[in-house]
Design a protein around this motif. Structure first.
Motif, PDB file in Angstrom:
ATOM      1  N   GLY A  88       0.819  -1.202   0.000  1.00  0.00           N
ATOM      2  CA  GLY A  88       0.000   0.000   0.000  1.00  0.00           C
ATOM      3  C   GLY A  88       0.851   1.249   0.000  1.00  0.00           C
ATOM      4  N   GLU A  89       0.228   2.354   0.402  1.00  0.00           N
ATOM      5  CA  GLU A  89       0.930   3.640   0.414  1.00  0.00           C
ATOM      6  C   GLU A  89       1.906   3.763   1.581  1.00  0.00           C
ATOM      7  N   VAL A  90       1.954   2.742   2.438  1.00  0.00           N
ATOM      8  CA  VAL A  90       2.878   2.677   3.565  1.00  0.00           C
ATOM      9  C   VAL A  90       3.636   1.357   3.459  1.00  0.00           C
ATOM     10  N   ASP A  91       4.907   1.351   3.841  1.00  0.00           N
ATOM     11  CA  ASP A  91       5.678   0.111   3.924  1.00  0.00           C
ATOM     12  C   ASP A  91       5.286  -0.580   5.231  1.00  0.00           C
ATOM     13  N   LEU A  92       4.224  -1.377   5.181  1.00  0.00           N
ATOM     14  CA  LEU A  92       3.705  -2.014   6.387  1.00  0.00           C
ATOM     15  C   LEU A  92       4.742  -2.933   7.023  1.00  0.00           C
ATOM     16  N   ASP A  93       5.456  -3.694   6.221  1.00  0.00           N
ATOM     17  CA  ASP A  93       6.492  -4.587   6.761  1.00  0.00           C
ATOM     18  C   ASP A  93       7.540  -3.780   7.536  1.00  0.00           C
ATOM     19  N   GLY A  94       8.026  -2.707   6.955  1.00  0.00           N
ATOM     20  CA  GLY A  94       9.011  -1.863   7.634  1.00  0.00           C
ATOM     21  C   GLY A  94       8.447  -1.257   8.906  1.00  0.00           C
ATOM     22  N   TRP A  95       7.209  -0.787   8.858  1.00  0.00           N
ATOM     23  CA  TRP A  95       6.567  -0.178  10.016  1.00  0.00           C
ATOM     24  C   TRP A  95       6.457  -1.182  11.156  1.00  0.00           C
ATOM     25  N   LEU A  96       6.027  -2.408  10.835  1.00  0.00           N
ATOM     26  CA  LEU A  96       5.886  -3.449  11.857  1.00  0.00           C
ATOM     27  C   LEU A  96       7.238  -3.838  12.451  1.00  0.00           C
ATOM     28  N   ARG A  97       8.237  -4.012  11.604  1.00  0.00           N
ATOM     29  CA  ARG A  97       9.563  -4.431  12.088  1.00  0.00           C
ATOM     30  C   ARG A  97      10.201  -3.356  12.966  1.00  0.00           C
ATOM     31  N   GLU A  98      10.008  -2.080  12.635  1.00  0.00           N
ATOM     32  CA  GLU A  98      10.528  -0.989  13.473  1.00  0.00           C
ATOM     33  C   GLU A  98       9.963  -1.045  14.886  1.00  0.00           C
ATOM     34  N   ARG A  99       8.791  -1.608  15.031  1.00  0.00           N
ATOM     35  CA  ARG A  99       8.120  -1.691  16.335  1.00  0.00           C
ATOM     36  C   ARG A  99       8.300  -3.047  16.994  1.00  0.00           C
ATOM     37  N   GLY A 100       9.080  -3.922  16.403  1.00  0.00           N
ATOM     38  CA  GLY A 100       9.328  -5.234  16.982  1.00  0.00           C
ATOM     39  C   GLY A 100       8.158  -6.192  16.887  1.00  0.00           C
ATOM     40  N   VAL A 101       7.255  -5.954  15.961  1.00  0.00           N
ATOM     41  CA  VAL A 101       6.081  -6.822  15.799  1.00  0.00           C
ATOM     42  C   VAL A 101       6.488  -8.078  15.037  1.00  0.00           C
ATOM     43  N   GLU A 102       6.183  -9.220  15.627  1.00  0.00           N
ATOM     44  CA  GLU A 102       6.465 -10.504  14.981  1.00  0.00           C
ATOM     45  C   GLU A 102       5.207 -11.333  14.767  1.00  0.00           C
TER      46      GLU A 102
END
Length: 176
Positions: A88-102
């Motif tokens: 989408g218009e946001v890099d969701l994978d990058g956003w989640l990984r920056e927050r430590g979401v697994e």
């Protein structure tokens, strides 16, 4: 370790009769229950259709998220014009990984389209994905009923190793 709730395409435009018969009339109540109990990151994804005449186009009232969704509380709200929330218009994978979401719990509309695609991509990217199946719904398509498509998604995701399939009650029990 964080778990994010990803709410996919829960938009007013899916009430349009153009979609046809749907299944699972309890989906919205289950999505709302998950949202209200959620304490981790909350992500709301909106389908911004590029198809002429679609009720989900950004210039149409149907593009709006359903009113029970708490946009103010959401950690991230964004649009996409393809099936995968990861494109989408946001890099969701990058956003989640920056927050430590697994770990992810995915819910939304349509079960066999954007929800299934997003769940498959989540599994491909290495997330431990859970699909709260009863917090999704879909529509009849060609010669298959909504229920047939709904259960095919369940088998595809579980059998293909993409995700764990759970009920809303099971996800909520895991939050306690």
């Amino acid at each position: 370790m964080e778990t994010a709730l990803i709410v996919i395409d829960v938009q007013q435009g899916f009430a349009d009769p153009v979609w046809g018969a749907r299944n699972n009339p309890d989906a919205e109540a289950n999505i709302e229950a998950l949202q209200n109990a959620w304490r981790g990151p909350l992500v709301l994804v909106r389908h911004d259709s590029v198809e002429p005449g679609s009720p989900l186009r950004p210039d149409q009232p149907g593009n709006a998220l359903q009113p029970f969704l708490d946009v103010e509380r959401a950690d991230l709200v964004f649009g996409k014009s393809v099936n995968s929330a990861f494109h989408g218009e946001v890099d969701l994978d990058g956003w989640l990984r920056e927050r430590g979401v697994e770990d992810l719990v995915l819910v939304g509309i349509q079960t066999n389209m954007c929800v299934e695609t997003s769940t498959r991509v989540a599994g491909n990217l290495g997330y431990r994905a859970t699909l709260a199946l009863d917090a999704t719904y879909t529509f009849d398509l060609e010669d298959l009923t909504a229920d047939q498509l709904y259960h095919a998604t369940e088998v595809n995701l579980r059998g293909g190793g993409f995700a764990r399939i759970a009920s809303t009650a099971e996800v909520l029990a895991g939050l306690r």
